[in-house]
Design an enzyme around this catalytic site. Structure first.
Site, short mmCIF file in Angstrom:
data_model
loop_
_atom_site.label_atom_id
_atom_site.label_comp_id
_atom_site.label_asym_id
_atom_site.label_seq_id
_atom_site.Cartn_x
_atom_site.Cartn_y
_atom_site.Cartn_z
N PRO E 2 0.83 -1.22 0.00
CA PRO E 2 0.00 0.00 0.00
C PRO E 2 0.86 1.26 0.00
O PRO E 2 2.03 1.23 0.37
CB PRO E 2 -0.77 -0.09 1.32
CG PRO E 2 -0.61 -1.48 1.80
CD PRO E 2 0.69 -1.98 1.26
N TYR E 3 0.23 2.33 -0.43
CA TYR E 3 0.85 3.65 -0.39
C TYR E 3 -0.11 4.58 0.36
O TYR E 3 -1.29 4.66 0.01
CB TYR E 3 1.09 4.18 -1.80
CG TYR E 3 1.49 5.63 -1.83
CD1 TYR E 3 2.79 6.01 -1.54
CD2 TYR E 3 0.55 6.62 -2.10
CE1 TYR E 3 3.15 7.34 -1.53
CE2 TYR E 3 0.91 7.96 -2.09
CZ TYR E 3 2.21 8.31 -1.80
OH TYR E 3 2.56 9.64 -1.78
#
Lengths: 66, 66, 66, 66, 66, 66
Positions: E2-3
Site C-alpha cells: 500500500p501507499y
C-alpha cells in the site's frame, strides 16, 4: 483537518475493512497530533492489479508467478 | 500549467456539473494567477461513499444515520 | 466534504492570492454541487520550477529560453 | 523507494501498455537516481474523459469537436 | 504494497510524532488487510497554514480569529 | 495530456537529474501511448527522509542503521 489518502490494490476489500481503516487512521491522528476527527478526511483508492507496479512488474504478473 | 485534482463522493454528479467545475476552476486560475488555460489540467475523482471517511466514519454510514 | 489539491509553480504567489484561490474553489463547489463549505478542504502545493516539467523540459529551462 | 503516479485518460489502454509504462518508469528511476526497483511503486490512474479537463473543457467535449 | 499519503498543516510536528504516524499506519494496514509492511510506503506532507483552506478560509486566518 | 507525479526522498537530487527524469517520463508516454508531449505534465516532489516511511520506519532511521 488532516487529509489521508490510502491506495491499495483492488482485491476484495470489504466495506467493514474500509470502515476499520478509516476509523484506525482517524484515531491515530487524534492520538498522535490531537487533530479534530470531525474534519479529518480519509479517502481510500482501490487500484486494479494491472495498474499497480512494483519491482518493474504489475501486481497481476507477480500474482501469476506465485 | 497548474494541475488541480478535485475529489468528491460518487453520488450522481452529471457530466454538465463536471464541465462546470472544470470551467470554473480554470477561470479562477486565470483570474487570480494569470495562468494559461490551455495548459491548465483539472482531474475529478469520484470516490465511492464506502471509501470516503470523515469523523472516523464512512460517508455510507453517515448517510444512513440521517 | 470535497478535497481539492491545487499544484502551481512556486513563483511569488502571495498569501492574498492563495486565500482568493481557496475562497473561489470552495464557493464553486457550493454553487455547482451544493457541498458543505465547512468540510471542504483545499490544499495548495507550490512546486519549484526545477521540479515541474511540461513538454519534456523543466519550467526553469522554459523560462530561460524566453 | 520512489512512488510514481501516472494519470491518463481512460481510452482503451491495454494491460501490455500499462506493463510497459511501469517497466519504463522503474528503469528510469534506477538509471537516473540508482533507486532500488524492488521498492519502487508505480500506480496508474485511468480517468474518464468526462472527468479530465484541459483548456477549461472536458476531454469528451474536445474529442467531439474534432 | 500500500501507499499512504498523510497531509497535515506544518505546525511543529516532531520527528518522533512522524515516526509514530508511520508506525501506526503501517501496523493498521498489516492488521486490517494483512499487507506486507516491508513494501508499505507512507509519505507525510507538511503544508503551510497559508496553503491549507477549510470553510473557504486559510488556516492562518482561522488561527488568528481565535 | 497525462499528469505524472514522482515522489522521491530529498537527498541531493540535482537539477540535471530532475530534467532527465522529466524528459524520460515524457518520452515514455509519447512512445507507449502516443501522448502529446506539449501537454504532458510531470511534477517531482522531494520528501524529507523524516517524512518518508517504509517497513514502519522513517528513512532517516533506516539510513542511520546502516
Amino acid at each position: 483537518m488532516p487529509y489521508v489518502n490510502i491506495k491499495i490494490t483492488d482485491e476484495g476489500v470489504t466495506a467493514e475493512q474500509k470502515a476499520e481503516l478509516i476509523k484506525g487512521v482517524t484515531d491515530l491522528l487524534v492520538k498522535v497530533l490531537d487533530k479534530n476527527p470531525q474534519t479529518t478526511v480519509v479517502v481510500i483508492d482501490e487500484v486494479s492489479t494491472d495498474n499497480w507496479g512494483i519491482g518493474g512488474e504489475t501486481v497481476t504478473v507477480k500474482r501469476n508467478k506465485k
